[in-house]
Design a protein around this motif. Structure first.
Motif, short mmCIF file in Angstrom:
data_model
loop_
_atom_site.label_atom_id
_atom_site.label_comp_id
_atom_site.label_asym_id
_atom_site.label_seq_id
_atom_site.Cartn_x
_atom_site.Cartn_y
_atom_site.Cartn_z
N UNK A 183 1.87 -2.23 -16.01
CA UNK A 183 0.91 -3.30 -16.27
C UNK A 183 -0.51 -3.00 -15.82
N UNK A 184 -0.67 -2.29 -14.68
CA UNK A 184 -2.01 -2.10 -14.11
C UNK A 184 -2.57 -0.70 -14.31
N UNK A 185 -1.73 0.23 -14.69
CA UNK A 185 -2.24 1.58 -14.97
C UNK A 185 -2.92 2.22 -13.77
N UNK A 186 -4.19 2.59 -13.92
CA UNK A 186 -4.92 3.29 -12.87
C UNK A 186 -5.14 2.43 -11.63
N UNK A 187 -5.09 1.11 -11.78
CA UNK A 187 -5.30 0.22 -10.64
C UNK A 187 -4.01 -0.07 -9.87
N UNK A 188 -2.90 0.50 -10.32
CA UNK A 188 -1.61 0.23 -9.66
C UNK A 188 -1.59 0.67 -8.20
N UNK A 189 -2.13 1.87 -7.84
CA UNK A 189 -2.14 2.24 -6.40
C UNK A 189 -2.89 1.23 -5.54
N UNK A 190 -4.01 0.68 -6.06
CA UNK A 190 -4.75 -0.33 -5.31
C UNK A 190 -3.88 -1.58 -5.12
N UNK A 191 -3.18 -1.99 -6.18
CA UNK A 191 -2.28 -3.14 -6.07
C UNK A 191 -1.16 -2.85 -5.08
N UNK A 192 -0.68 -1.60 -5.05
CA UNK A 192 0.37 -1.21 -4.12
C UNK A 192 -0.12 -1.33 -2.67
N UNK A 193 -1.37 -0.90 -2.45
CA UNK A 193 -1.93 -1.00 -1.10
C UNK A 193 -2.08 -2.47 -0.68
N UNK A 194 -2.55 -3.31 -1.61
CA UNK A 194 -2.72 -4.74 -1.29
C UNK A 194 -1.37 -5.37 -0.97
N UNK A 195 -0.34 -4.99 -1.74
CA UNK A 195 1.01 -5.51 -1.47
C UNK A 195 1.47 -5.10 -0.07
N UNK A 196 1.22 -3.86 0.32
CA UNK A 196 1.63 -3.39 1.63
C UNK A 196 0.88 -4.13 2.74
N UNK A 197 -0.38 -4.41 2.51
CA UNK A 197 -1.15 -5.18 3.50
C UNK A 197 -0.58 -6.59 3.64
N UNK A 198 -0.25 -7.21 2.51
CA UNK A 198 0.32 -8.56 2.54
C UNK A 198 1.66 -8.55 3.27
N UNK A 199 2.49 -7.53 3.00
CA UNK A 199 3.79 -7.42 3.68
C UNK A 199 3.59 -7.25 5.18
N UNK A 200 2.60 -6.41 5.56
CA UNK A 200 2.33 -6.19 6.98
C UNK A 200 1.93 -7.48 7.67
N UNK A 201 1.01 -8.22 7.06
CA UNK A 201 0.55 -9.48 7.65
C UNK A 201 1.71 -10.48 7.74
N UNK A 202 2.54 -10.52 6.69
CA UNK A 202 3.69 -11.43 6.69
C UNK A 202 4.65 -11.10 7.83
N UNK A 203 4.91 -9.80 8.03
CA UNK A 203 5.80 -9.39 9.11
C UNK A 203 5.22 -9.75 10.47
N UNK A 204 3.91 -9.57 10.62
CA UNK A 204 3.26 -9.92 11.89
C UNK A 204 3.45 -11.41 12.19
N UNK A 205 3.39 -12.23 11.15
CA UNK A 205 3.52 -13.67 11.34
C UNK A 205 4.96 -14.12 11.54
N UNK A 206 5.92 -13.43 10.87
CA UNK A 206 7.29 -13.92 10.86
C UNK A 206 8.18 -13.29 11.92
#
Length: 445
Positions: A183-206
């Motif tokens: 779906x995102x093509x060349x922007x997929x790695x950026x989306x992957x990094x944002x997802x990892x950041x969101x997961x990290x923040x979620x883990x810190x909170x939970x």
């Protein structure tokens, strides 16, 4: 001839094989150094002799030697030999072709479905490949380490639950990755990094919220003298006593431990009840015979908590978090640079117009980026070892040096951790300095 060596699939293939061989040979060399130390040091070191019987030390030493040789043989045969054959003869391309043929319906021919079939088949193959080593470990080596085992029915249910949960998680991850990159093509790695950041923040909170139910049950500290000592220590350090939790752990094999985690209002110092003398209980009738007398004295527990306060005072959680985010960003950037390159896929047997997304992940993270991952792992281990020395220095500065020294000696003996290690091996594998290294540093202070 290709303009650059990285455009030639043959050269790329031989480079991946070379990386695979050299990385595993380096690991084997380090393990041989570790085994050499285990063979040479056949007597309990004098400093730990009062806490570790020679008979128990011998069992730990034999276990370590057997486990080390199993790891070496498994690395040379399963990882190096079979890994080289898999790369050279295009195993991953062949397995992708088999997965594509298993897609019987028209809807199953979508790359996401073929990727799921490919990963399931690959997981089964890897399980078969490692089965001899796993069986030898469980049948021949585990008996050298006398630890309580849950009933076979509990182990079977646990295995089934982990298998089903792992399968569901794998399928969801594969489908999400494939659709993200389609779906995102060349922007997929950026989306992957944002997802990892969101997961990290979620883990810190939970994670601070779920530490208690997953590890055990939070209990009150029955020892009034220890509570007073901890209250005085936390008040002196400026840490809220209400964030010091005592956990009665579920796992009978859980070692004696305490750790600091979190930030701001979510920070915690968690103390396993196994760290406390007699598990912190007044009524000894609730304990097994081997549990009576185990654990640390009140002053030693306070010294361990002072060490954990050192992690908080020096901001190690924030430093580790920032370092991890930098590492994650650099990893995703390198991945984005090499992921679209066709010669990498051609090197493992794919046609020029075929670049499966999930295979790209496996090949790049499994082979292409191995040198970077190995070096960055060494750097992060060095950082965590430095953190341990800083926390020890903080506890020493509060006047707990002698008690921390005794606590370390008893913890290593109670947790059945082999106390001797090769310095080079330890630097490449251990998050903590060895007990002898920490004792030497405390002595120098």
């Amino acid at each position: 001839m290709a303009a650059y060596f990285w455009d030639d699939p043959i050269i790329v293939l031989y480079l991946m094989i070379a990386v695979l061989v050299l990385d595993n040979f380096w690991a084997v060399y380090l393990l041989l150094r570790e085994l050499n130390v285990a063979y040479k040091v056949d007597k309990v070191p004098d400093v730990i002799q009062p806490f570790l019987p020679q008979e128990l030390y011998d069992r730990m030493r034999i276990y370590k030697i057997h486990k080390g040789w199993l790891t070496i043989v498994n690395a040379l045969i399963t990882v190096v030999l079979l890994g080289v054959l898999e790369l050279y003869f295009g195993f991953y391309a062949w397995l992708w072709g088999v997965a594509a043929k298993c897609a019987l319906g028209e809807w199953m021919k979508h790359e996401a479905c073929v990727s799921v079939i490919f990963v399931v088949m690959l997981s089964f193959y890897l399980w078969l490949k490692n089965l001899p080593a796993v069986l030898y470990d469980k049948i021949c080596i585990r008996k050298l380490q006398q630890r309580p085992k849950p009933p076979w029915l509990v182990r079977l249910c646990q295995f089934t639950f982990e298998l089903i949960l792992g399968l569901i998680f794998t399928i969801l991850m594969v489908v999400a990755l494939v659709f993200t990159f389609i779906g995102l093509g060349l922007y997929a790695p950026l989306a992957l990094y944002i997802q990892m950041v969101v997961i990290t923040v979620t883990l810190i909170l939970l994670i601070p919220i779920f530490i208690d139910p997953f590890m055990g049950r939070r209990v009150q500290l029955e020892n009034g003298a220890l509570r007073s000592a901890l209250e005085a220590l936390t008040r002196r350090a400026g840490f809220p006593m209400r964030q010091v939790h005592i956990i009665r752990v579920h796992d009978p094999n859980a070692g004696s431990n305490a750790f600091f985690y979190g930030s701001c209002c979510l920070k915690r110092i968690v103390i396993f009840d196994t760290l406390l003398l007699n598990k912190g209980q007044r009524d000894l009738s609730n304990l097994e015979p081997e549990e009576v007398g185990k654990g640390l004295s009140d002053t030693q527990v306070t010294a361990v908590v002072a060490h954990e306060l050192g992690h908080w005072r020096h901001g190690h959680f924030y430093k580790a978090l920032v370092t991890f985010q930098l590492h994650l960003a650099l990893t995703i950037l390198l991945f984005a640079l090499v992921f679209p390159r066709g010669p990498i896929y051609q090197a493992v047997g794919f046609e020029p117009d075929l670049q499966p997304i999930i295979v790209g992940f496996l090949i790049i993270f499994g082979f292409v980026m191995t040198p970077y991952m190995t070096l960055i792992n060494f750097g992060m281990l060095s950082m965590t070892r430095c953190f341990e020395y800083q926390a020890d220095r903080y506890a020493f500065g509060l006047g707990y040096g002698p008690d921390l020294r005794l606590a370390l000696l008893k913890l290593y003996a109670d947790n059945l951790a082999f106390p001797v290690s090769d310095r080079c091996y330890s630097q490449w594998h251990h998050t903590h300095p060895t007990m002898l290294e920490r004792l030497d540093r405390l002595s120098s202070l």
